[in-house]
Design an enzyme around this catalytic site. Structure first.
Site, short mmCIF file in Angstrom:
data_model
loop_
_atom_site.label_atom_id
_atom_site.label_comp_id
_atom_site.label_asym_id
_atom_site.label_seq_id
_atom_site.Cartn_x
_atom_site.Cartn_y
_atom_site.Cartn_z
CG ASP A 1 46.32 38.39 53.12
OD1 ASP A 1 47.17 38.46 52.20
OD2 ASP A 1 45.04 38.26 53.28
CD GLU B 1 44.43 38.66 45.18
OE1 GLU B 1 43.05 39.06 44.83
OE2 GLU B 1 45.21 39.54 45.35
CG ASP C 1 39.22 40.84 47.15
OD1 ASP C 1 39.05 41.72 48.08
OD2 ASP C 1 40.22 40.48 46.88
O1 TEU Z 1 43.20 41.94 45.66
C1 TEU Z 1 43.89 42.24 44.39
C2 TEU Z 1 42.81 42.54 43.40
O2 TEU Z 1 43.40 42.25 42.19
C3 TEU Z 1 41.54 43.27 43.70
O3 TEU Z 1 41.62 44.14 42.63
C4 TEU Z 1 40.49 42.18 43.16
O4 TEU Z 1 40.84 42.26 41.71
C5 TEU Z 1 38.99 43.08 43.16
O5 TEU Z 1 39.00 43.39 44.63
C6 TEU Z 1 38.04 42.25 43.00
O6 TEU Z 1 36.81 43.05 43.31
C7 TEU Z 1 44.05 41.95 47.02
C8 TEU Z 1 43.11 41.76 47.95
O7 TEU Z 1 42.53 40.52 48.07
C9 TEU Z 1 42.13 42.83 48.21
O8 TEU Z 1 41.32 42.92 49.30
C10 TEU Z 1 42.93 44.28 48.38
O9 TEU Z 1 41.85 45.40 48.10
C11 TEU Z 1 43.93 44.53 47.08
O10 TEU Z 1 44.59 43.31 46.89
C12 TEU Z 1 44.93 45.48 47.35
O11 TEU Z 1 45.69 44.84 48.48
#
Ligand code: TEU
Length: 559
Positions: A98, A257, A330
């Site tokens: 990641d 992402e 997420d």
């Molecule tokens: O997520 C990016 C993000 O935009 C998140 O706020 C997402 O929209 C939200 O969690 C949805 O419920 C990434 C990672 O996947 C996440 O786990 C991290 O918390 C975030 O970045 C910060 O690094």
């Protein structure tokens, strides 16, 4: 479109903290992943994305990185990582780390040096700005609630920027020296033998440097930080550099992402010479969003959900390959989110799987999806771990919800639903750990677990194995990889159906996505039913009668 090795592959996301614990500390580890590589190979997995395992204070479960060059001792050692890479290679599994480079942890050496001297060299690695008479420079709200600005300790009017938690300060990509540090690190990992990266929250790296406030959109006086991101232009300079300096020379596979992408930029991101190999399709997981956060979300409306997927498929097929998910770390569990609770069972879960896996694009599974893991009931907010859940709970309470309503919103939406330990068997803690698990085990593990499903031919797990094998079979691999996508039978408002066509070969994937039977008048003649989730298909003349959540994949005769 150029052909690439990864076009016909299947990905799987491991959330290491919750996958398998081999040393009894209640936290999953790299040795646990190694132990399950055979399981993943048997399932049909080619690409393994591992959520962050770098040293981290775990404010955001590893998405707050304190050292890009290490492995957190909770997960193991660098030797474990090297062994994992070697063992994965033996099984033709490609490993992705990641890449979290929008921000670091506040414990990262760069940030510690920056705090000590905000006007010095490392201050330029982050965004430090003067406030307005002690108040933050702008009124942007962070993703996890509250202002994006945090006061620098020891200063009255100096702030640093964090789009996520205050322990996740944003890196300043405008600074060439910082970019060079990132490229060096990315190349270091690729040289070590990883095959690529999943790229975290990447759209956030480009800020609008006007530093403007916008009208408040809630009672906290703040506005969504996306107002600013929408205005930011020129991310391509950074991402093009990252591609040219790191990914291209290594032939790396990358999956971004990417949220809130401007439509005209799609080809720049995932076209033939795009910044990334592919990116996740997220539109369909957001169709139920309200204006104000989780408490305000509605139910997933079937037709809206289906049509959103269709729209996205059509938009992408001229451009590149998206990656399709049912859930990730997420999101809530897909089997709870996209299936009404009363309808949960083998047929609905297998129907959802078939529909999503046979779409155009790379399927990415998330651990536990293959056994139909569900959302987990938590009895109080204290039982949750996730930072976003705590924020959303507080927001719900502030907005006038009762405790029960706020908890219900978390039950439906919390990121911890997907983070509960993987359910391996019916022994204590679902076989995840011999210690105390860091997060509650879903109480349904005695019914829903890998071992039980391995022993039952008609289980969700064995269905997934057949489904992935079908997608990758010699006969259908090309069709499901390169075949054109076209919606079908849209006039039926409980039917999810589409064609995949390649040359003279066409299949129809057709599902009655509801709890009532339904009859569909077929518009074409079919040659063969080639994949099913019910033992029997009832078709009299051109009338196909479908049971609840019955899915049929039929090869059609193209006259
Ligand atoms: O997520 C990016 C993000 O935009 C998140 O706020 C997402 O929209 C939200 O969690 C949805 O419920 C990434 C990672 O996947 C996440 O786990 C991290 O918390 C975030 O970045 C910060 O690094």
């Amino acid at each position: 479109m150029d052909r690439k090795w990864w076009h016909d592959r299947i990905g799987y996301q491991v959330y290491p903290k919750s996958f398998l614990d081999t040393d009894g500390d209640g936290i999953g580890d790299l040795k646990g992943i190694i132990r399950k590589l055979d399981y993943l190979q048997e399932l049909g997995i080619d690409i393994l994305w591992i959520s962050p395992v770098y040293p981290s204070p775990m404010v955001d479960n590893g998405y707050d990185i304190a050292d890009y060059y290490g492995i957190d001792s909770r997960f193991g050692t660098m030797e474990d990582m090297e062994l994992l890479l070697a063992e994965a290679k033996k099984r033709n599994i490609h490993v992705l780390m990641d890449l979290v480079v929008n921000h670091t942890s506040d414990q990262h050496e760069w940030f510690q040096k920056a705090l000590a001297d905000p006007d010095g060299e490392y201050g330029q690695y982050y965004y430090f700005k003067d406030g307005i008479d002690g108040r933050p420079p702008t009124n942007w709200r962070s993703y996890f609630g509250g202002s994006v600005w945090e006061k620098v300790p020891g200063y009255d009017n100096k702030f640093y920027l964090h789009l996520f938690a205050k322990e996740q300060p944003d890196l300043n990509w405008e600074n060439k020296a910082l970019r060079e540090e990132i490229y060096r690190m990315v190349n270091w990992w690729l040289d070590k033998g990883i095959d690529g990266f999943r790229i975290d929250a990447i759209i956030n790296i480009k800020k609008d440097l006007e530093w403007e406030s916008y009208p408040a959109d809630n009672t906290d006086g703040l506005c969504d930080v996306r107002n600013m991101l929408k205005k930011a232009t020129g991310i391509g300079k950074f991402l093009g550099e990252l591609r040219d300096r790191c990914f291209l020379p290594h032939g790396a596979f990358t999956v971004g992402e990417v949220f809130d992408l401007k439509e005209e930029e799609l080809a720049d991101f995932v076209g033939d010479n795009g910044y990334f190999s592919t990116m996740f399709a997220f539109e369909h997981v957001m169709v139920h969003y309200g204006e104000n956060g989780w408490y305000d979300n509605g139910e997933v409306q079937f037709v809206k959900w289906r049509d959103t997927i269709f729209k996205n498929q059509l938009k992408l097929q001229e451009i590149g390959f998206e990656s399709n998910i049912i859930e990730n770390h997420d999101e809530p569990r897909g089997a709870s989110h996209f299936i009404p609770e009363k309808d949960y069972g083998f047929y609905s879960v297998s129907a959802l799987a078939t529909l999503m896996i046979l779409l155009r694009g790379l399927p990415f599974l998330y651990q536990g999806q293959e056994i139909g893991m569900t959302n987990c009931p938590f009895s109080s907010i204290e039982e949750y771990d996730d930072i976003e859940t705590k924020d959303q709970y507080a927001l719900a309470i502030e907005s006038g919800c009762s405790e029960k309503e706020a908890l219900l919103a978390c039950y439906r939406q919390s990121r911890d639903n997907c983070r509960t330990p993987m359910q391996w068997d019916a022994s204590a803690n679902a076989g995840f750990t011999t210690g105390t698990p860091w997060l509650k085990v879903n109480p349904n593990y005695k019914e829903i677990n890998v071992l039980a499903q391995e022993q039952e031919y008609g289980s969700v797990l064995n269905f997934y194995r057949r489904l992935l094998a079908f997608r990758k079979s010699e006969e259908y691999r090309e069709l499901f990889t390169y075949g054109e996508f076209a919606p079908a039978y849209e006039e039926y408002d409980t039917v999810f159906a589409y064609y995949r066509t390649l040359g003279s070969k066409r299949v129809l994937v057709l599902c009655n996505y509801c709890a009532e039977p339904c009859s569909v008048k077929l518009k074409e003649t079919y040659e063969n039913v080639v994949f099913v989730n019910y033992p029997q298909v009832t078709c009299v003349g051109d009338m196909l009668t479908l049971e609840p959540y019955q899915v049929v994949v039929a090869e059609l005769s193209l006259a």
